[in-house]
Design an enzyme around this catalytic site. Structure first.
Site, mmCIF file in Angstrom:
data_model
loop_
_atom_site.group_PDB
_atom_site.id
_atom_site.type_symbol
_atom_site.label_atom_id
_atom_site.label_comp_id
_atom_site.label_asym_id
_atom_site.label_seq_id
_atom_site.Cartn_x
_atom_site.Cartn_y
_atom_site.Cartn_z
ATOM 1 N N SER A 1 0.788 -1.241 0.000
ATOM 2 C CA SER A 1 0.000 0.000 0.000
ATOM 3 C C SER A 1 0.815 1.284 0.000
ATOM 4 O O SER A 1 0.234 2.367 -0.131
ATOM 5 C CB SER A 1 -0.955 0.016 1.204
ATOM 6 O OG SER A 1 -2.088 -0.774 0.943
ATOM 7 N N SER B 1 -5.884 3.715 4.462
ATOM 8 C CA SER B 1 -5.346 2.921 3.359
ATOM 9 C C SER B 1 -6.445 2.267 2.523
ATOM 10 O O SER B 1 -6.329 1.109 2.103
ATOM 11 C CB SER B 1 -4.383 1.847 3.887
ATOM 12 O OG SER B 1 -3.562 1.357 2.854
ATOM 13 N N LYS C 1 0.312 3.873 -2.636
ATOM 14 C CA LYS C 1 -0.647 4.983 -2.547
ATOM 15 C C LYS C 1 0.024 6.340 -2.364
ATOM 16 O O LYS C 1 -0.634 7.382 -2.487
ATOM 17 C CB LYS C 1 -1.639 4.727 -1.406
ATOM 18 C CG LYS C 1 -2.508 3.493 -1.610
ATOM 19 C CD LYS C 1 -3.509 3.343 -0.477
ATOM 20 C CE LYS C 1 -4.426 2.153 -0.692
ATOM 21 N NZ LYS C 1 -3.888 0.908 -0.138
#
Length: 387
Positions: free
Chosen positions: A61, A121, A64
């Site tokens: 993640s 997230s 991102k």
């Protein structure tokens, strides 16, 4: 005799080689368990510590970070606004992994979506924003890869906007993660207002009615270290545990990236140790803002008000700040026209013969060139003054 020689050979084979022992000491001298990390001072870009920083790894993640960078770029370019509403598609809703449980057709503001991405997230929020900006996740990923190329991220390639994929063709490195983190916090420091939020409640508004949902920050170091401003965590079975943290103290901004840590405790522990090491190694040389007047030529004013920008120079090498010398570089007379905000000169900072920093001298007002009308008015003023 032959038995003695054979015995000595066996002993030599058993003993570890001195070089290996030295390398082992170097590997463990930081006290870190993670095999991939990168510690950078963000203002200068100086590298303080690194290990296997160019190895290509699954970023999970922390992908991102690039997604968020492109969102803020779109805002800066006025393609979208913070208050614009974003509609969740069926595809965005279908994202698994970490999510904020957006429903198909649900609308949230761009600002709320940013919070969902950076605090909790949310994979669903990431895809919804990708579709809002580029029309599809696929088109958005092309933008991500283009930006990575522009930033010189040589060991990065994206295949989705949230890091959920297990594809071997979706990868980054500790160094590249630091590069995109630095770009984000330098160009858009507002992101740290969001990444440092511990908990926040959003409201889902759907056909089923309204319901509250609590965004809980995935970066537990926020509670353990007062200087940490958060940024992004990531974990999958392929990527293991990753984090890119920002910490700020006494004019020093650090970016601490840890990738492929064996568990979440090591991820945060190693990131905290890197931050502690960084602050211990960094010293800040400051030279405050200074206001002054400079002479002009051919202008309606004989002088212009200017200011020298404040300088914060971060050193990681232990230099003697008393040896720093300053040189002002500005014309004796500044040519008009001058516009407020113009850079009219610089102050350069030297250590010996090496230039180590520079501060700009900026005009604080407009000075127009002398015009025919201005000269006439000036002559009339002088005439009546002496009359």
């Amino acid at each position: 005799m032959k038995k003695i020689i054979l015995f000595l050979i066996c002993i030599l084979l058993i003993l570890p080689a001195p070089v290996c022992a030295e390398e082992s000491t170097k590997e463990n001298e930081t006290g870190l368990q993670s095999g991939h990390y990168y510690l950078m001072e963000a203002n200068s870009g100086k590298v303080i510590a690194a290990r296997n920083e160019d190895e290509r790894l699954s970023p999970a993640s922390i992908t991102k970070i690039m997604t968020t960078l492109l969102i803020f770029e779109a805002i800066e370019q006025k393609k979208i606004k913070m208050e614009d509403m974003v509609t969740t598609s069926a595809y965005a809703k279908s994202m698994g992994g970490s999510q904020v449980f957006l429903e198909e057709g649900e609308e949230q503001s761009v600002e709320t979506m940013i919070k969902c991405i950076i605090i909790a997230s949310g994979n669903d929020a990431s895809v919804a924003m990708a579709e809002k900006i580029a029309g599809s996740e696929e088109a958005f990923v092309e933008m991500m890869n283009q930006k990575a190329s522009e930033l010189g991220m040589k060991n990065t390639h994206f295949e989705d906007c949230c890091g959920l994929t297990d594809s071997d063709n979706h990868y980054s490195s500790a160094k590249d993660v630091a590069i995109m983190s630095r770009e984000l916090i330098t160009r858009y420091p507002k992101i740290l207002d969001y990444s440092s939020i511990w908990m926040e409640t959003i409201v889902h508004k759907t056909n089923k009615g309204e319901s509250e949902f609590v965004l809980s920050n995935t970066n537990k170091l926020l509670k353990a270290n007062e200087y940490v401003k958060g940024l992004k965590t990531g974990s999958t079975s392929k990527a293991k545990y990753c984090v890119s943290n920002v910490a700020v103290k006494d004019g020093v901004t650090l970016i601490s990236v840890v990738m492929a840590a064996p568990d979440y405790k090591v991820r945060f522990s190693d990131s905290g140790k890197l931050i502690q090491m960084g602050f211990a190694k960094c010293k800040t040389y400051t030279d405050g803002e200074e206001k002054m007047n400079l002479d002009t030529i051919g202008g309606e004013k004989s002088q212009v008000k200017v200011k020298k920008e404040a300088l914060n120079y971060v050193d990681t090498e232990g230099i003697d700040f008393s040896q720093i010398k300053k040189q002002k570089k500005v014309d004796q007379y500044l040519q008009t026209p001058i516009k407020k905000g113009d850079i009219v000169g610089t102050v350069e900072y030297y250590l010996g013969n090496q230039k180590i920093a520079q501060s700009n001298i900026i005009a604080e007002e407009n000075v127009a060139p002398v015009s025919y009308g201005f000269e006439v008015k000036r002559l009339f003023s002088m005439f009546f003054h002496f009359a």
